[in-house]
Design an enzyme around this catalytic site. Structure first.
Site, mmCIF file in Angstrom:
data_model
loop_
_atom_site.group_PDB
_atom_site.id
_atom_site.type_symbol
_atom_site.label_atom_id
_atom_site.label_comp_id
_atom_site.label_asym_id
_atom_site.label_seq_id
_atom_site.Cartn_x
_atom_site.Cartn_y
_atom_site.Cartn_z
ATOM 1 N NE ARG A 18 -5.846 -7.547 -10.753
ATOM 2 C CZ ARG A 18 -4.982 -7.194 -9.781
ATOM 3 N NH1 ARG A 18 -5.239 -6.993 -8.668
ATOM 4 N NH2 ARG A 18 -3.680 -6.819 -10.306
ATOM 5 N NE ARG A 19 -2.517 -10.153 -10.863
ATOM 6 C CZ ARG A 19 -2.007 -10.043 -9.760
ATOM 7 N NH1 ARG A 19 -2.134 -10.933 -8.658
ATOM 8 N NH2 ARG A 19 -0.942 -9.257 -9.331
ATOM 9 C CE1 TYR B 133 -1.307 8.510 -0.617
ATOM 10 C CE2 TYR B 133 -1.751 6.191 -0.139
ATOM 11 C CZ TYR B 133 -2.240 7.692 -0.378
ATOM 12 O OH TYR B 133 -3.561 7.575 -0.443
ATOM 13 C CG HIS C 91 -8.460 1.701 -8.305
ATOM 14 N ND1 HIS C 91 -8.884 3.228 -7.910
ATOM 15 C CD2 HIS C 91 -7.476 1.560 -7.454
ATOM 16 C CE1 HIS C 91 -8.092 3.646 -6.977
ATOM 17 N NE2 HIS C 91 -7.195 2.612 -6.689
ATOM 18 C CG PHE C 92 -4.063 -0.637 -10.676
ATOM 19 C CD1 PHE C 92 -3.283 -0.706 -11.940
ATOM 20 C CD2 PHE C 92 -4.525 -1.667 -9.791
ATOM 21 C CE1 PHE C 92 -3.135 -2.196 -12.256
ATOM 22 C CE2 PHE C 92 -4.190 -3.175 -10.318
ATOM 23 C CZ PHE C 92 -3.640 -3.050 -11.339
ATOM 24 C CG HIS C 93 -4.371 0.901 -16.029
ATOM 25 N ND1 HIS C 93 -4.629 -0.270 -15.364
ATOM 26 C CD2 HIS C 93 -3.348 0.609 -16.803
ATOM 27 C CE1 HIS C 93 -3.758 -1.172 -15.651
ATOM 28 N NE2 HIS C 93 -3.109 -0.810 -16.699
ATOM 29 C CG HIS D 236 -1.804 1.383 1.027
ATOM 30 N ND1 HIS D 236 -2.867 1.605 0.095
ATOM 31 C CD2 HIS D 236 -1.602 2.588 1.492
ATOM 32 C CE1 HIS D 236 -3.237 2.823 -0.072
ATOM 33 N NE2 HIS D 236 -2.469 3.674 0.907
HETATM 34 C C1 HEM Z 1 0.017 1.330 -22.371
HETATM 35 C C2 HEM Z 1 -1.090 1.631 -21.941
HETATM 36 C C3 HEM Z 1 -1.756 0.394 -21.113
HETATM 37 C C4 HEM Z 1 -2.533 -0.511 -21.122
HETATM 38 C C5 HEM Z 1 -3.382 -0.529 -22.421
HETATM 39 C C6 HEM Z 1 -2.579 -1.256 -20.072
HETATM 40 C C7 HEM Z 1 -3.555 -2.403 -19.951
HETATM 41 C C8 HEM Z 1 -3.626 -3.288 -18.969
HETATM 42 C C9 HEM Z 1 -4.479 -4.212 -18.812
HETATM 43 C C10 HEM Z 1 -5.670 -4.823 -19.916
HETATM 44 C C11 HEM Z 1 -4.239 -4.770 -17.338
HETATM 45 C C12 HEM Z 1 -4.929 -6.162 -16.882
HETATM 46 C C13 HEM Z 1 -4.517 -7.403 -17.182
HETATM 47 C C14 HEM Z 1 -5.225 -8.410 -16.401
HETATM 48 O O1 HEM Z 1 -5.794 -8.300 -15.310
HETATM 49 O O2 HEM Z 1 -5.088 -9.621 -16.776
HETATM 50 C C15 HEM Z 1 -3.105 -4.249 -16.912
HETATM 51 C C16 HEM Z 1 -2.500 -4.613 -15.836
HETATM 52 C C17 HEM Z 1 -1.722 -3.891 -15.217
HETATM 53 N N1 HEM Z 1 -1.090 -2.809 -15.737
HETATM 54 FE FE1 HEM Z 1 -1.424 -1.738 -17.138
HETATM 55 N N2 HEM Z 1 -1.580 -0.960 -19.355
HETATM 56 C C18 HEM Z 1 -1.094 0.178 -19.512
HETATM 57 C C19 HEM Z 1 0.032 0.801 -19.126
HETATM 58 C C20 HEM Z 1 0.322 0.752 -17.869
HETATM 59 C C21 HEM Z 1 1.054 1.694 -16.962
HETATM 60 C C22 HEM Z 1 1.758 2.802 -17.589
HETATM 61 C C23 HEM Z 1 1.378 0.831 -15.511
HETATM 62 C C24 HEM Z 1 2.014 1.667 -14.415
HETATM 63 C C25 HEM Z 1 2.871 2.380 -14.300
HETATM 64 C C26 HEM Z 1 0.521 -0.243 -15.738
HETATM 65 C C27 HEM Z 1 0.392 -1.093 -14.559
HETATM 66 C C28 HEM Z 1 -0.328 -2.202 -14.691
HETATM 67 C C29 HEM Z 1 -0.105 -3.077 -13.660
HETATM 68 C C30 HEM Z 1 0.487 -2.956 -12.278
HETATM 69 C C31 HEM Z 1 -1.269 -4.338 -13.810
HETATM 70 C C32 HEM Z 1 -1.540 -5.346 -13.114
HETATM 71 C C33 HEM Z 1 -0.666 -6.641 -13.505
HETATM 72 C C34 HEM Z 1 -1.116 -7.734 -12.622
HETATM 73 O O3 HEM Z 1 -2.384 -7.932 -12.400
HETATM 74 O O4 HEM Z 1 -0.140 -8.400 -12.128
HETATM 75 N N3 HEM Z 1 -0.232 -0.087 -16.943
HETATM 76 N N4 HEM Z 1 -2.682 -3.241 -17.817
HETATM 77 CU CU LIG Z 2 -3.784 0.071 -0.802
#
Ligand code: HEM
Ligand SMILES: [Cu+2]
Length: 550
Positions: A440-441, A230, A377-379, A226
């Site tokens: 998700r995932r 921050y 949310h976190f995007h 968490h």
């Molecule tokens: C370029 C544009 C981006 C797109 C289209 C995108 C799309 C996605 C999608 C669809 C997922 C979900 C995958 C799933 O749950 O199966 C995901 C997961 C994630 N994304 Fe992105 N993303 C982008 C950029 C970023 C950026 C810039 C960050 C952080 C600085 C980020 C951090 C994450 C994280 C931490 C997860 C979770 C991974 C996990 O569940 O282990 N993403 N993203």
């Molecule tokens: Cu938190």
């Protein structure tokens, strides 16, 4: 303010530029997978085409999470904090070699962790929850990245002490103050994953421990997980409070409010980790409740930040002739890509903040937990409030470091808007899918059956994802051409440090004292985590074998 005139040495600039280089390189690979994940929902068997380079959805998702959320952020932030330390204090680093060693450790760690990830021996996602087991190199590499960042932080503290000796009564300049708090927060918070990796995961993956306790490992992980958010956000706040007001022709509304907010973030951001473990059976409900309450308390410094930053922006806009209750917003310099990116990041963060309160609320969390809502949310937070702000910062930082004018600033404005629009589309699709129950995932593209209602939203995600891909690469190209173009126009960019409307010397002295706040932070952690740490450690069961992901 005199701080704006301080000129850093070429070596210092180069050192910061190296951080940026690694950060952007990581993003350039990490950002490739996001759109693939988004398109996967409408193009079945997409990942078959990626073999043999990428073996599976999960290998790609690990690269995405690790490179974007861990590497892009940590390298950008340590570079940025080097700048806020040197420039704020107007002196070089006290022991530059120490900082070089820290950076070297981070790079070595990144390379070591990259090997097993690329070999599909660490497809355990960026949260690396056991009993999924990765190659020991993965844990070792991550540890080195963290330790390297600590060493860089120690370098900042030595520099600060040296400055303090020369300036015993002066107030710590705001950007340095914010940077140091960010680093202290990070060092305190990362004790959780350091303990998790060193006492459980690493020896277990080396075969020295027969099993691990997944429940306790998750508690250790979220002790870090968490406050990690921050660590990502505070540098963006430093920019919003300390640089952006100057960029819009205004001043920081209140230096004291800004400082109080930073202290509250330090004190309140660690003892909340159980809000990520609402469904973990091993954590008693009372402690979930306490952490939920503490989570709501972070609402206060967040609202102080919203108020102070918007007031600073309004002050600048009205000085530029802005009128009306809301139409002053138009008088902000939207043509400046650095400003546009950060304003748009702030707007996206507004929605991210609302979603955050939803997540923190136990009963609603049960509805959205582990659904597509959560990445939706976190995007808005790490991938927008933070990432889009960092993009905006780069639009003055890279010209400052390289001495070359930003290439095609109009395109950079378009880049910021593309990210904004792409993210609105994408995150709306993800949030809605989550409410419709989509997990998700999960590579939904290969699911034999999905409800009809999901289809339109999956298409929406793919569409948003493609726009985001264009925006990400536009950013990378603009920076690369700016930095490496030999014929680039010379720039005389200065660091835009904002003055405060209120004289910083008038801000109360207790806001510049470390001890009371550090003690409060420690105490609150002991109260909110102590009893559960004792209970979980005394009933620890190292029984779970590892399941290597294939
Ligand atoms: C370029 C544009 C981006 C797109 C289209 C995108 C799309 C996605 C999608 C669809 C997922 C979900 C995958 C799933 O749950 O199966 C995901 C997961 C994630 N994304 Fe992105 N993303 C982008 C950029 C970023 C950026 C810039 C960050 C952080 C600085 C980020 C951090 C994450 C994280 C931490 C997860 C979770 C991974 C996990 O569940 O282990 N993403 N993203
Ligand atoms: Cu938190």
């Amino acid at each position: 303010m005199a701080a704006s005139n301080y000129e850093m040495s070429a070596t210092d600039k180069k050192f910061i530029a190296w951080h940026m280089f690694v950060a952007v390189a990581a993003l350039s690979i990490g950002a490739l997978f996001g759109p693939l994940q988004a398109i996967e929902g409408v193009v079945p068997n997409l990942y078959d085409f990626l073999k043999p380079v990428i073996q599976s959805y999960y290998q790609g998702l690990t690269l995405h999470g690790v490179l974007n959320a861990l590497i892009w952020t940590t390298f950008f932030i340590t570079g940025f904090l080097t700048l806020t330390t040197i420039h704020g204090l107007q002196r070089p680093l006290k022991y530059p070699k120490l900082n070089y060693v820290g950076f070297g450790l981070m790079v070595a760690g990144l390379l070591i962790a990259a090997v097993p990830i690329l070999l599909n021996q660490a497809s355990v996602l960026y949260t690396f929850y056991p009993p999924l087991m990765a190659s020991p190199l993965f844990y070792l590499g991550l540890t080195l990245v963290v330790v390297g960042s600590w060493v860089e932080g120690w370098g900042f503290y030595f520099t600060y002490n040296a400055w303090r000796k020369e300036n015993p009564t002066a107030r710590t300049p705001f950007v340095t103050f914010g940077g140091l708090i960010t680093m202290v927060l990070w060092q305190f918070a990362t004790i959780g994953i350091a303990a998790e990796i060193l006492t459980q995961l690493l020896p277990w993956s080396l075969g020295l421990l027969p099993g691990v306790d997944p429940q306790f490992a998750r508690t250790e992980f979220w002790f870090t997980g968490h406050p990690l958010v921050y660590f990502w956000l505070l540098p963006a706040y430093i920019s919003w409070y300390g640089f952006l007001p100057k960029q819009v022709g205004g001043k920081l509304f209140s230096d004291s409010l800004a400082r109080i907010a930073f202290w509250l973030f330090l004190v309140l951001s660690i003892p909340l980790g159980f809000h990520h473990q609402f469904v973990d059976p091993g954590v008693p409900p009372l402690w979930k409740f306490i952490h939920a309450l503490l989570t709501y308390s972070v609402f206060f410094p967040s609202m102080m930040t919203a108020f102070t930053v918007i007031a600073s922006l309004e002050y600048g806009a009205r000085k530029n002739g802005g009128k009306g209750m809301l139409t002053w917003i138009r008088a902000l310099p939207w043509k400046d890509p650095s400003v546009a990116a950060q304003l748009l990041a702030g707007i996206l963060f507004f929605f991210g903040g609302i979603g955050g309160i939803t997540n923190a609320s136990y009963n609603i969390n049960l509805v959205v937990h582990n659904t597509a809502w959560v990445p939706g949310h976190f995007h808005l937070t790490v991938a927008s409030a933070v990432t889009l702000s960092f993009m905006g910062i780069s639009y003055w930082l890279v010209p400052y470091l390289t001495g070359k004018k930003l290439w095609k600033p109009q395109w950079a404005v378009i880049q910021a808007w593309l990210w904004f629009v792409g993210m609105l589309i994408f995150s709306n699709g993800m949030h809605t899918l989550g409410l419709l129950g989509a997990p998700r995932r999960t590579p939904l593209g290969i699911a034999p059956y999905i409800p009809d209602a999901w289809n339109g939203r999956l298409l929406q995600n793919a569409f948003g994802g493609v726009i985001l891909l264009v925006a990400a690469y536009l950013y990378i190209v603009i920076l690369a051409v700016t930095a490496f173009n030999k014929n680039g126009e010379k720039a005389t960019t200065q660091i835009p440090v904002a003055e405060s409307i209120q004289d910083p010397a008038a801000s109360p002295a207790w806001l510049d004292k470390w001890m009371p706040w550090l003690i409060a932070t420690l105490l609150l952690v002991v109260i909110a985590y102590g009893p559960q740490l004792v209970a979980q450690i005394s009933s620890i069961q190292l029984t779970s074998p590892g399941f290597p992901y294939k």
